[in-house]
Design a protein around this motif. Sequence first.
Motif, PDB file in Angstrom:
ATOM      1  N   PHE A  72       0.830  -1.211   0.000  1.00  0.00           N
ATOM      2  CA  PHE A  72       0.000   0.000   0.000  1.00  0.00           C
ATOM      3  C   PHE A  72       0.866   1.264   0.000  1.00  0.00           C
ATOM      4  N   LEU A 106      -7.421   2.773  -2.464  1.00  0.00           N
ATOM      5  CA  LEU A 106      -7.059   1.750  -1.474  1.00  0.00           C
ATOM      6  C   LEU A 106      -7.851   0.459  -1.702  1.00  0.00           C
ATOM      7  N   THR A 132       1.061   3.629  -3.344  1.00  0.00           N
ATOM      8  CA  THR A 132       0.439   4.937  -3.113  1.00  0.00           C
ATOM      9  C   THR A 132       1.441   6.049  -3.385  1.00  0.00           C
TER      10      THR A 132
END
Length: 465
Positions: free
Chosen positions: A90, A437, A94
């Motif tokens: 993540f 997400l 990101t």
Amino acid sequence: MQSTTKLTRGLSARHIRFMALGAAIGTGLFYGSAKAIETAGPAVLIAYIIGGAAVFMVMRALGEMAVHNPIAGSFSQYASHYLGPRAGFFAGWTYVFEMLIVCLADVTAFGFYMKLWFPEVAQWIWVLGIICFIGAINLCHVKVFGEMEFWLSIIKIVAIVAMIVGGAAIMMFGFGQASDHAVGISNLFEHGGFMPNGIGGVIASFAVVMFAFGGIEVIGITASEAKNPDVTIPRAINAVPIRILLFYVLTLFVLMCIYPWNQIGSQGSPFVQIFDSLGISSAANILNVVVITAAISAINSDIFGAGRMMFGMAHEGQAPKAFTKLTKNGVPWMTVLVMSLVLLVGVVLNYLIPEKVFLVIASIATFATIWVWLMILVSQVAMRKKMTPEQVASLKFPVPLWPVGPVVAIIFMLFIFGVLGYFEDTRIALYVGIVWLVILTGAYALWVKKPEADTQPNYNAEPVE
């Protein structure tokens, strides 16, 4: 094309220090500051000071981990090791998402900037040209990249210093003083007061203020290519926040002393207003040089950071293995190529976006930036909890004010998420962030293989001969 398996250590302390400055001094200052002032008034100075303090804590947390274990991919791999592979996945993707958003804005802006001088040339030609040029630079030896970023940052810093000195001259000697308003510190407290829009205005300005500091985390990614990370990383981290606060706070202080805060940005960029007041007829051309330099520097730094992040994640099995391929100079060429191709697709999409979308782009980038910073802070806390007292005592660059400092910074980052969701103008960033997400959750479940053991591979680079 692959003749080596490790990144090359070619970045000096000078390169790293100015890369971080270059990443954090760009669109957020040259154009975003006008929006922040409009939202908070003179009290925006408080927002920049608070935001700068929080960013300094993030950088010290990252610095503690980077000096302790300088690896390619930096905070993505720290998150994987201390919080679990999903957290690293993540954090890394990101960050790449953040860099792509900013790059899309900057390459499109570059096309607009060049139109001032060459209005007859189609915008897409300039956009294509700058993507190819920056891609080529990123395929060279990392020292070439570092040297270019150093000189681009120098130009931006000189421009800011010129504005501060010019603004001080206007205040002290009355150069170009307009008759319709006074010049001096009194401007900070008139026209509605120091906090004309109340505490709510200051809070709302954080969406743009935090965007302005975004990108500074690239300093952690440089650790695996720094010649002496034990020395260069601490020096760069300790120097940059103070300088950024000086540039942002002092620049905006001078600007708001010269012009009433509610007039800033009404005649274009604040820089143009300063140079116009000094009687410089070519103010627009001077500004164009500066903003073009800022755009090139930002694109350069963002492609570098995203590329190195994907290289590190590929070693972790969280990105395609092709991203581990290096040139003979130790540069991950596949990641540079992919970033450049994605930007080409994004340029086409950007033609559909109107110019006034800056706040939306800044807000989405802020969401991604804050998420990455939150992962850095939480990873550092998790690392400390897993260390013995002896290991903590042996840290070469420990975070200050432990544990209060990191905890307060974590709470502040969560608060910024709330700010994005509370105000209607920035709420779309929260929606986009949540969707992003969710996409990452599905991608991780479908494509990422869980590691057989909880290990932390060492991808340290070989020293330059």
